[in-house]
Design a protein around this motif. Structure first.
Motif, PDB file in Angstrom:
ATOM      1  N   SER A  48       0.828  -1.209   0.000  1.00 19.52           N
ATOM      2  CA  SER A  48       0.000   0.000   0.000  1.00 19.52           C
ATOM      3  C   SER A  48       0.859   1.254   0.000  1.00 19.52           C
ATOM      4  O   SER A  48       1.801   1.366   0.796  1.00 19.52           O
ATOM      5  N   GLY A  49       0.489   2.212  -0.861  1.00 23.96           N
ATOM      6  CA  GLY A  49       1.174   3.506  -0.827  1.00 23.96           C
ATOM      7  C   GLY A  49       0.897   4.248   0.463  1.00 23.96           C
ATOM      8  O   GLY A  49       1.778   4.927   1.002  1.00 23.96           O
ATOM      9  N   ALA A  50      -0.322   4.101   0.962  1.00 20.97           N
ATOM     10  CA  ALA A  50      -0.688   4.782   2.209  1.00 20.97           C
ATOM     11  C   ALA A  50       0.145   4.244   3.369  1.00 20.97           C
ATOM     12  O   ALA A  50       0.646   5.015   4.197  1.00 20.97           O
ATOM     13  N   ASN A  87     -11.466  -2.710  -2.771  1.00 16.03           N
ATOM     14  CA  ASN A  87     -10.597  -2.182  -1.720  1.00 16.03           C
ATOM     15  C   ASN A  87     -11.372  -2.111  -0.413  1.00 16.03           C
ATOM     16  O   ASN A  87     -12.237  -1.269  -0.248  1.00 16.03           O
ATOM     17  N   ASP A 105       1.104  -0.646  -5.121  1.00 19.06           N
ATOM     18  CA  ASP A 105       0.427   0.623  -5.402  1.00 19.06           C
ATOM     19  C   ASP A 105       1.449   1.578  -6.037  1.00 19.06           C
ATOM     20  O   ASP A 105       2.409   1.989  -5.376  1.00 19.06           O
ATOM     21  N   GLU A 158     -12.330   1.948  -7.072  1.00 19.77           N
ATOM     22  CA  GLU A 158     -12.068   2.656  -5.814  1.00 19.77           C
ATOM     23  C   GLU A 158     -13.306   3.345  -5.245  1.00 19.77           C
ATOM     24  O   GLU A 158     -14.067   3.994  -5.977  1.00 19.77           O
ATOM     25  N   CYS A 186      -5.585  10.219  -0.893  1.00 20.10           N
ATOM     26  CA  CYS A 186      -6.228   8.941  -0.560  1.00 20.10           C
ATOM     27  C   CYS A 186      -7.563   8.888  -1.292  1.00 20.10           C
ATOM     28  O   CYS A 186      -8.295   9.871  -1.357  1.00 20.10           O
ATOM     29  N   GLY A 187      -7.884   7.734  -1.844  1.00 19.37           N
ATOM     30  CA  GLY A 187      -9.099   7.588  -2.631  1.00 19.37           C
ATOM     31  C   GLY A 187     -10.377   7.681  -1.825  1.00 19.37           C
ATOM     32  O   GLY A 187     -11.471   7.770  -2.386  1.00 19.37           O
ATOM     33  N   HIS A 188     -10.258   7.677  -0.499  1.00 24.69           N
ATOM     34  CA  HIS A 188     -11.450   7.709   0.349  1.00 24.69           C
ATOM     35  C   HIS A 188     -11.654   9.068   1.001  1.00 24.69           C
ATOM     36  O   HIS A 188     -12.429   9.211   1.937  1.00 24.69           O
ATOM     37  N   ARG A 205      -6.705   1.766 -11.760  1.00 27.59           N
ATOM     38  CA  ARG A 205      -7.637   2.167 -10.689  1.00 27.59           C
ATOM     39  C   ARG A 205      -8.397   3.406 -11.140  1.00 27.59           C
ATOM     40  O   ARG A 205      -7.782   4.369 -11.606  1.00 27.59           O
ATOM     41  N   THR A 241     -10.721  -1.018   2.638  1.00 25.68           N
ATOM     42  CA  THR A 241      -9.957  -0.229   3.610  1.00 25.68           C
ATOM     43  C   THR A 241     -10.907   0.289   4.695  1.00 25.68           C
ATOM     44  O   THR A 241     -12.066   0.600   4.402  1.00 25.68           O
TER      45      THR A 241
HETATM   46  C1  LIG Z   1      -5.434   1.576  -1.380  1.00 24.38           C
HETATM   47  C2  LIG Z   1      -4.732   2.835  -1.062  1.00 24.38           C
HETATM   48  O1  LIG Z   1      -4.410   3.501  -2.261  1.00 24.38           O
HETATM   49  C3  LIG Z   1      -3.401   2.530  -0.377  1.00 24.38           C
HETATM   50  O2  LIG Z   1      -2.450   3.309  -0.578  1.00 24.38           O
HETATM   51  O3  LIG Z   1      -3.324   1.585   0.392  1.00 24.38           O
HETATM   52  C4  LIG Z   1      -5.516   3.791  -0.113  1.00 24.38           C
HETATM   53  C5  LIG Z   1      -5.973   3.135   1.159  1.00 24.38           C
HETATM   54  C6  LIG Z   1      -6.376   4.095   2.279  1.00 24.38           C
HETATM   55  O4  LIG Z   1      -5.866   5.232   2.349  1.00 24.38           O
HETATM   56  O5  LIG Z   1      -7.155   3.682   3.137  1.00 24.38           O
HETATM   57  C7  LIG Z   1      -6.664   4.407  -0.909  1.00 24.38           C
HETATM   58  O6  LIG Z   1      -7.739   3.798  -0.970  1.00 24.38           O
HETATM   59  O7  LIG Z   1      -6.455   5.490  -1.491  1.00 24.38           O
END
Ligand SMILES: C[C@](O)(C(=O)O)[C@H](CC(=O)O)C(=O)O
Ligand SMILES: [Mg+2]
Length: 304
Positions: free
Chosen positions: A52-54, A215, A91, A193, A128-130, A163, A217
């Protein structure tokens, strides 16, 4: 696992990843924030590992806003990939630059031993995608990004996952339309996402016939669906990207608080991974045996 590195070649890991995606079974890829965590993921019986990048940026003490570099990500991702016989998907954010950089990213990640990566359609710098306030690039630009990435691939089994972050920006139908274009541009897998709930995941599944990744998360915009729910609608893969980091950091915080309060860690020792269990994961006994077999000579002039 062999000593020092995986006994499975990079090429075979990529074949295994492809086979898993074609199997019709849900592939479960928990995030590993370190090589040791990847070993624990494998031991727990999962089909693959996610980087995971995060989690990678959090581990460096940084927010997930596109600050990490390809060099950092490839080095850490490679160390994680080599620690397990499972295939590892990483990622790659937006590809670390313009399309030519996305191409170089794929080459670097292949060299590092990854089995695949995902590239997202956000603008730079990404978020972050969320979270709210994300922006996506036009479809044509993402198609160029993907085309460059696909053209840089040398192992045809290296999985390029596209993505789309469009659900939170342009809506579900637009996200589905983008996914169709990304698959036509050569993406092997689509990362859907921040969909809201089971119904949205099912609608995405019904609309496209490429492999799909969910995902799961925590504390985000998606309902946390079970593996059985995702299986029942025909999803191909699921990631739990930051879960192991959140579990571990929760334990670190409460353990440190206990030491600070009690003046000893005695009360939390039973919550720790035992030294003996750690040594099992590290194959300590096998390394010792290797060492004693090699160092059987006496050093000239030495005492042993
Ligand atoms: C999947 C994600 O890209 C990641 O880097 O793990 C993140 C996860 C998160 O921040 O909870 C994302 O969804 O952007
Ligand atoms: Mg990310």
């Amino acid at each position: 696992m062999r000593l020092f590195s995986s006994g499975v070649t990079d090429a075979d890991k990529r074949k295994a990843l492809r086979a898993g995606l074609a199997s019709g079974d849900l592939q479960r890829w928990p995030g590993a924030f370190s090589p040791l965590v990847a070993k624990i993921v494998a031991d727990a019986g999962f089909e693959g590992v996610y980087v995971s990048g995060a989690a990678l940026s959090a581990d460096l003490g940084l927010p997930d806003i596109g600050l990490t570099t390809l060099t950092e990500v490839a080095a850490r991702g490679g160390a994680i990939a080599r620690a397990t016989d499972l295939p590892t998907l990483i990622d790659a954010d937006t590809g670390f630059g313009e399309p030519m950089s996305a191409a170089r990213t794929v080459a670097a990640l292949e060299d590092a031993g990854l089995a695949g990566c995902h590239l997202e359609d956000q603008v730079n710098p990404k978020r972050c995608g969320h979270l709210d306030g994300k922006e996506v690039v036009p479809t044509t630009e993402m198609v160029r990004r993907l085309g460059a990435a696909v053209s840089a691939r040398r192992d045809e089994n290296f999985v390029i996952c596209a993505r789309t972050d469009a659900r939170g920006v342009e809506g579900l139908d637009a996200a589905i339309a983008r996914a169709t274009e990304y698959a036509a541009a050569g993406a092997d897998l689509i990362f859907t996402e921040a969909l809201a709930d089971l119904d949205e995941f099912a609608r995405f599944r019904d609309a496209v016939d490429v492999p799909l990744l969910a995902n799961m998360t925590e504390f985000g915009k998606s309902e946390l669906l079970t593996a059985d729910q995702l299986r029942s609608i025909g999803y191909n893969a699921v990631i739990y990207p930051v879960t192991t980091l959140r579990l571990a950091m929760g334990a670190v915080e409460s353990g440190l608080a206990a030491i600070a309060a009690d003046g000893t860690q005695a009360g939390v020792v039973d919550r720790m991974q035992h030294r003996a269990r750690l040594y099992e994961f590290l194959q300590y006994a096998d390394y010792n045996a290797f060492d004693s077999e090699i160092f059987t000579y006496s050093r000239p002039g030495g005492t042993s």
